[in-house]
Design a protein around this motif. Structure first.
Motif, mmCIF file in Angstrom:
data_model
loop_
_atom_site.group_PDB
_atom_site.id
_atom_site.type_symbol
_atom_site.label_atom_id
_atom_site.label_comp_id
_atom_site.label_asym_id
_atom_site.label_seq_id
_atom_site.Cartn_x
_atom_site.Cartn_y
_atom_site.Cartn_z
ATOM 1 N N UNK A 1 4.191 15.296 5.254
ATOM 2 C CA UNK A 1 4.850 14.090 5.763
ATOM 3 C C UNK A 1 3.887 13.233 6.571
ATOM 4 N N UNK A 2 3.015 13.886 7.341
ATOM 5 C CA UNK A 2 2.013 13.121 8.087
ATOM 6 C C UNK A 2 1.048 12.438 7.133
ATOM 7 N N UNK A 3 0.683 13.146 6.073
ATOM 8 C CA UNK A 3 -0.193 12.550 5.076
ATOM 9 C C UNK A 3 0.449 11.352 4.399
ATOM 10 N N UNK B 1 -0.802 7.493 4.445
ATOM 11 C CA UNK B 1 -1.024 6.730 3.213
ATOM 12 C C UNK B 1 -0.218 5.435 3.206
ATOM 13 N N UNK B 2 0.973 5.476 3.771
ATOM 14 C CA UNK B 2 1.776 4.258 3.851
ATOM 15 C C UNK B 2 1.101 3.218 4.743
ATOM 16 N N UNK B 3 0.473 3.694 5.831
ATOM 17 C CA UNK B 3 -0.262 2.770 6.694
ATOM 18 C C UNK B 3 -1.464 2.187 5.949
ATOM 19 N N UNK B 4 -2.151 3.055 5.173
ATOM 20 C CA UNK B 4 -3.289 2.568 4.381
ATOM 21 C C UNK B 4 -2.836 1.558 3.339
ATOM 22 N N UNK B 5 -1.644 1.789 2.771
ATOM 23 C CA UNK B 5 -1.139 0.857 1.767
ATOM 24 C C UNK B 5 -0.827 -0.496 2.399
ATOM 25 N N UNK B 6 -0.277 -0.476 3.586
ATOM 26 C CA UNK B 6 0.011 -1.734 4.276
ATOM 27 C C UNK B 6 -1.273 -2.517 4.533
ATOM 28 N N UNK B 7 -2.318 -1.805 4.947
ATOM 29 C CA UNK B 7 -3.613 -2.445 5.186
ATOM 30 C C UNK B 7 -4.198 -3.001 3.890
ATOM 31 N N UNK B 8 -4.093 -2.214 2.808
ATOM 32 C CA UNK B 8 -4.628 -2.645 1.520
ATOM 33 C C UNK B 8 -3.887 -3.867 0.995
ATOM 34 N N UNK C 1 -4.143 4.717 -3.668
ATOM 35 C CA UNK C 1 -3.154 5.136 -2.669
ATOM 36 C C UNK C 1 -1.834 5.475 -3.347
ATOM 37 N N UNK C 2 -1.441 4.671 -4.328
ATOM 38 C CA UNK C 2 -0.191 4.934 -5.048
ATOM 39 C C UNK C 2 -0.257 6.281 -5.761
#
Length: 369
Positions: free
Chosen positions: A150-152, A156-163, A175-176
């Motif tokens: 869940x932390x991972x 990844x969701x934070x990385x997706x927002x940045x991307x 990321x997807x």
């Protein structure tokens, strides 16, 4: 189940690709049933069952039944060539290799087509392999693993927002894929926590647990020949599920590299013989790797059915590959028993070195990509 469905899709695509490589070419044998009609593809006057210009069949279907037939045929490749090629590959690999090299090809599946089908079938079967898990259920460890996943996912969701903000499409794709992989791992774990039962588990799950246990006990030793690679590897193995997913994905995508990696060894064993070409070595390697992949499939099925007899595994890993390699070398290159035996010994070591280099390449790509 997401991994299994993805593997099934890959198998269908592999079958379709292999069939496309093995379809009748222009000038194939004709039947006199379509004379006078025009080819629907290029307009050439038909003189038989296939167009003499583009190779397309004279008769084509437009039914849903035919769609199902194409899928089944693409996956299984069940035609006359299959029942001729497989027995030869299993029992007379040297004759099969030699006959194909010297032009007797119409009755056999082309080595590239067979390689594609068998390798993808191998990964398809492996995705379903389950083995008996006799380890007592550890609720605390399972919940800790779920929390880590869940932390991972949150990271990844934070990385997706940045991307998304940067418009980085390549990063979004990676990321997807990572999110899909973690969610696929999360579902069975969450189910086990909700309804804990001891039973079966997959090989990737066992490897993941072993890596996490080694990391927790500070016993995870990595030496990839570079301090920078070692640092990246330690960081990557904090999320072993994602690393294993990448390794499996790259393993079947890069499986073709085993052929060019094998050809130089064969060339070294016959470089003075002017009657042997590099093409011959490539055909040998393709058929040989296809057979070894079939052995891997048999081993995977044995694990699934919990067949762990030591004699069976000794024969599968050490005896059968050696005998097959001896027979293929002897027949394909017309060697004496002594010449084939010596080269079998040398080629066995070469195969170990090649496979080790291939696995090292996968590990490096898996931890730094």
């Amino acid at each position: 189940m997401a991994g299994e469905f993805e593997a099934a899709g890959d198998l269908v695509m592999a079958g379709a690709s292999a069939r496309a490589l093995d379809t009748p070419s222009a000038g194939a044998a004709h039947a006199p049933s379509h004379g006078g009609a025009a080819c629907a593809n290029c307009g050439t006057t038909l003189t038989g069952e296939f167009c003499s210009h583009c190779g397309q069949r004279a008769h084509f279907h437009r039914t849903l039944h035919e769609v199902g037939h194409e899928i089944l045929h693409g996956v299984t490749h069940f035609d006359g060539k299959t029942w001729t090629t497989l027995p030869m590959l299993l029992l007379s690999p040297g004759q099969l290799t030699r006959e194909y090299i010297h032009g007797k090809r119409a009755r056999y599946i082309a080595p590239v087509s067979l390689f594609l089908l068998v390798v993808f079938l191998m990964f398809f079967v492996f995705s379903f392999v389950k083995i008996t898990d006799n380890t007592p259920y550890d609720a605390a460890n399972a919940k800790a693993n779920l929390a880590e996943i869940d932390r991972g996912l949150a990271d990844l969701e934070r990385q997706r927002t940045t991307a998304v903000a940067k418009g980085d499409r390549e990063a979004l794709t990676e990321i997807a894929a990572a999110i899909t992989a973690l969610k696929a791992l999360r579902r069975p774990l969450a189910t086990q926590i909700a309804s804990p039962v001891d039973g079966v588990t997959s090989i990737p799950e066992i490897i993941t647990q072993d890596i996490k246990r080694a990391a927790a006990e500070d016993n995870l030793k990595l030496n990839l020949g570079s301090s920078e690679l070692n640092r990246k590897a330690r960081a990557a193995f904090k999320n072993p599920e994602l690393v294993l997913y990448k390794l499996q994905t790259k393993a079947y995508k890069l499986s073709f590299l085993l052929v060019p990696m094998s050809v130089p060894w064969l060339w070294l064993m016959f470089f003075w013989r002017r009657d042997i070409r590099l093409y011959d070595h490539a055909v040998f390697a393709l058929y040989s790797i296809s057979f070894m992949s079939l052995l891997f499939i048999i081993g995977s099925l044995a694990l699934t059915f919990d067949f762990l007899h030591s004699g069976f595994w000794f024969a599968l890993v050490f005896v059968v590959p050696g005998i097959h390699m001896f027979l293929q070398l002897k027949g394909a290159y017309q060697l004496s028993n002594t010449g084939a035996l010596v080269r079998t010994f040398l080629l066995s070591w070469a195969a170990v070195i090649t496979l080790s280099l291939y696995l090292m390449l996968l590990i490096i790509l898996g931890v730094i990509d």
